[in-house]
Design a protein around this motif. Structure first.
Motif, PDB file in Angstrom:
ATOM      1  N   CYS A  57       0.830  -1.204   0.000  1.00 24.05           N
ATOM      2  CA  CYS A  57       0.000   0.000   0.000  1.00 24.05           C
ATOM      3  C   CYS A  57       0.866   1.256   0.000  1.00 24.05           C
ATOM      4  O   CYS A  57       0.404   2.347  -0.341  1.00 24.05           O
ATOM      5  CB  CYS A  57      -0.957   0.010   1.186  1.00 24.05           C
ATOM      6  N   LYS A  59       1.980   2.962   2.409  1.00 28.90           N
ATOM      7  CA  LYS A  59       1.621   3.942   3.432  1.00 28.90           C
ATOM      8  C   LYS A  59       2.360   3.679   4.731  1.00 28.90           C
ATOM      9  O   LYS A  59       2.775   2.562   5.020  1.00 28.90           O
ATOM     10  CB  LYS A  59       0.105   3.927   3.678  1.00 28.90           C
ATOM     11  N   GLU A  64      -3.763   6.261   7.101  1.00 24.77           N
ATOM     12  CA  GLU A  64      -3.596   6.095   5.658  1.00 24.77           C
ATOM     13  C   GLU A  64      -3.545   4.615   5.278  1.00 24.77           C
ATOM     14  O   GLU A  64      -4.054   4.210   4.228  1.00 24.77           O
ATOM     15  CB  GLU A  64      -2.324   6.802   5.194  1.00 24.77           C
ATOM     16  N   LYS A  66      -5.077   2.191   6.927  1.00 30.08           N
ATOM     17  CA  LYS A  66      -6.461   1.709   7.038  1.00 30.08           C
ATOM     18  C   LYS A  66      -7.268   2.080   5.798  1.00 30.08           C
ATOM     19  O   LYS A  66      -8.038   1.271   5.262  1.00 30.08           O
ATOM     20  CB  LYS A  66      -7.126   2.301   8.289  1.00 30.08           C
ATOM     21  N   LYS A  67      -7.095   3.307   5.333  1.00 27.11           N
ATOM     22  CA  LYS A  67      -7.827   3.780   4.155  1.00 27.11           C
ATOM     23  C   LYS A  67      -7.437   2.981   2.917  1.00 27.11           C
ATOM     24  O   LYS A  67      -8.301   2.568   2.124  1.00 27.11           O
ATOM     25  CB  LYS A  67      -7.554   5.266   3.930  1.00 27.11           C
ATOM     26  N   ALA A  68      -6.136   2.758   2.753  1.00 23.35           N
ATOM     27  CA  ALA A  68      -5.655   2.003   1.594  1.00 23.35           C
ATOM     28  C   ALA A  68      -6.179   0.570   1.611  1.00 23.35           C
ATOM     29  O   ALA A  68      -6.575   0.028   0.575  1.00 23.35           O
ATOM     30  CB  ALA A  68      -4.125   2.014   1.563  1.00 23.35           C
ATOM     31  N   HIS A  69      -6.203  -0.038   2.786  1.00 25.49           N
ATOM     32  CA  HIS A  69      -6.687  -1.416   2.896  1.00 25.49           C
ATOM     33  C   HIS A  69      -8.192  -1.487   2.646  1.00 25.49           C
ATOM     34  O   HIS A  69      -8.686  -2.471   2.071  1.00 25.49           O
ATOM     35  CB  HIS A  69      -6.361  -1.980   4.281  1.00 25.49           C
ATOM     36  N   LYS A  70      -8.907  -0.475   3.062  1.00 25.10           N
ATOM     37  CA  LYS A  70     -10.351  -0.445   2.851  1.00 25.10           C
ATOM     38  C   LYS A  70     -10.671  -0.366   1.366  1.00 25.10           C
ATOM     39  O   LYS A  70     -11.638  -0.971   0.886  1.00 25.10           O
ATOM     40  CB  LYS A  70     -10.962   0.753   3.582  1.00 25.10           C
ATOM     41  N   GLU A  71      -9.836   0.359   0.637  1.00 22.83           N
ATOM     42  CA  GLU A  71     -10.079   0.550  -0.799  1.00 22.83           C
ATOM     43  C   GLU A  71      -9.565  -0.621  -1.639  1.00 22.83           C
ATOM     44  O   GLU A  71     -10.194  -1.009  -2.621  1.00 22.83           O
ATOM     45  CB  GLU A  71      -9.406   1.852  -1.259  1.00 22.83           C
ATOM     46  N   GLY A  72      -8.406  -1.160  -1.276  1.00 21.31           N
ATOM     47  CA  GLY A  72      -7.802  -2.178  -2.130  1.00 21.31           C
ATOM     48  C   GLY A  72      -7.470  -3.493  -1.463  1.00 21.31           C
ATOM     49  O   GLY A  72      -6.835  -4.359  -2.076  1.00 21.31           O
ATOM     50  N   CYS A  75      -2.488  -5.355   1.787  1.00 21.95           N
ATOM     51  CA  CYS A  75      -1.367  -5.648   0.889  1.00 21.95           C
ATOM     52  C   CYS A  75      -0.465  -6.734   1.487  1.00 21.95           C
ATOM     53  O   CYS A  75      -0.513  -7.030   2.686  1.00 21.95           O
ATOM     54  CB  CYS A  75      -0.567  -4.389   0.599  1.00 21.95           C
TER      55      CYS A  75
END
Length: 203
Positions: A57, A59, A64, A66-72, A75
């Motif tokens: 991600c 990050k 940030e 948490k947000k990246a994991h929520k979207e994709g 990782c």
């Protein structure tokens, strides 16, 4: 599974964190080379030299991540090293065995990044570990994380050879044993292990 890794500093090593009250401006960390420092630079190194077939991600800040994991989704790097609010513990832990080391004080000068000239009154002292000090590291890997995570961990050690530790110390890394005697190795794993069985930059 448990295995050994050796980390050798090729240049003077300083990991900060000690008290600056005293004669040295930048003292060594009381733990010399904390496990948390090694884990942190491994993560940073592999993110910057991410092998094909693995995700990151990219990050650092918890929110940030948490947000990246929520979207994709989570990782591969975070699965290996851990991430905020994870229900599982990280896939591995590290224990650094610090040898008896000599400590030296050196004097350095701060260089202005823009002018590339020394700044007036910018001399400072730094406590260092001399080059070619070997640190024995015990790695405890959780088998349930699987072969892909183990490969990524080993890729992290490979990447560390091109990264820096502490205040820009270059290091080399090698395995203390042939892991293919412990785990089933496909061709990719054999190549990784072979690359790590000896120092890259010479004994």
């Amino acid at each position: 599974m448990e295995f050994k890794v050796v980390i050798k500093n090729l240049t003077s090593l300083t990991v900060g964190g000690g008290s600056s009250i005293g004669a040295v401006d930048i003292p060594l960390n009381p733990m010399v080379l904390p496990s948390s420092t090694v884990k942190g630079v491994l993560r940073t190194a592999v993110v910057n030299y991410l092998p094909n077939g693995y995700s990151s991600c990219g990050k650092v800040e918890p929110e940030e991540i948490k947000k990246a994991h929520k979207e994709g989704g989570v990782c591969d790097v975070c699965k290996l090293f851990g991430y905020p609010d994870s229900k599982d513990s990280p896939c591995f832990t590290l224990t650094v065995n610090v040898p008896k080391v000599s400590r030296y004080e050196i004097t350095r000068v701060k260089i202005d990044d823009k002018t590339q000239k020394s700044e007036e009154g910018s001399l400072f002292t730094q406590e260092v570990i001399p080059p070619n000090t070997e640190f024995q590291v015990t790695v405890s890997f959780r088998d349930s994380c699987g072969d892909k995570a183990l490969k990524l961990l080993l890729y992290s050690f490979l990447a560390l050879r091109f990264w820096r530790v502490g205040r820009n110390a270059m290091v080399d890394v090698k395995l203390g044993e042939d892991l293919c005697g412990k785990v089933k190795c496909d061709q990719e794993m054999k190549e990784i292990v072979s690359s790590l069985l000896q120092y890259m930059w010479g004994e």
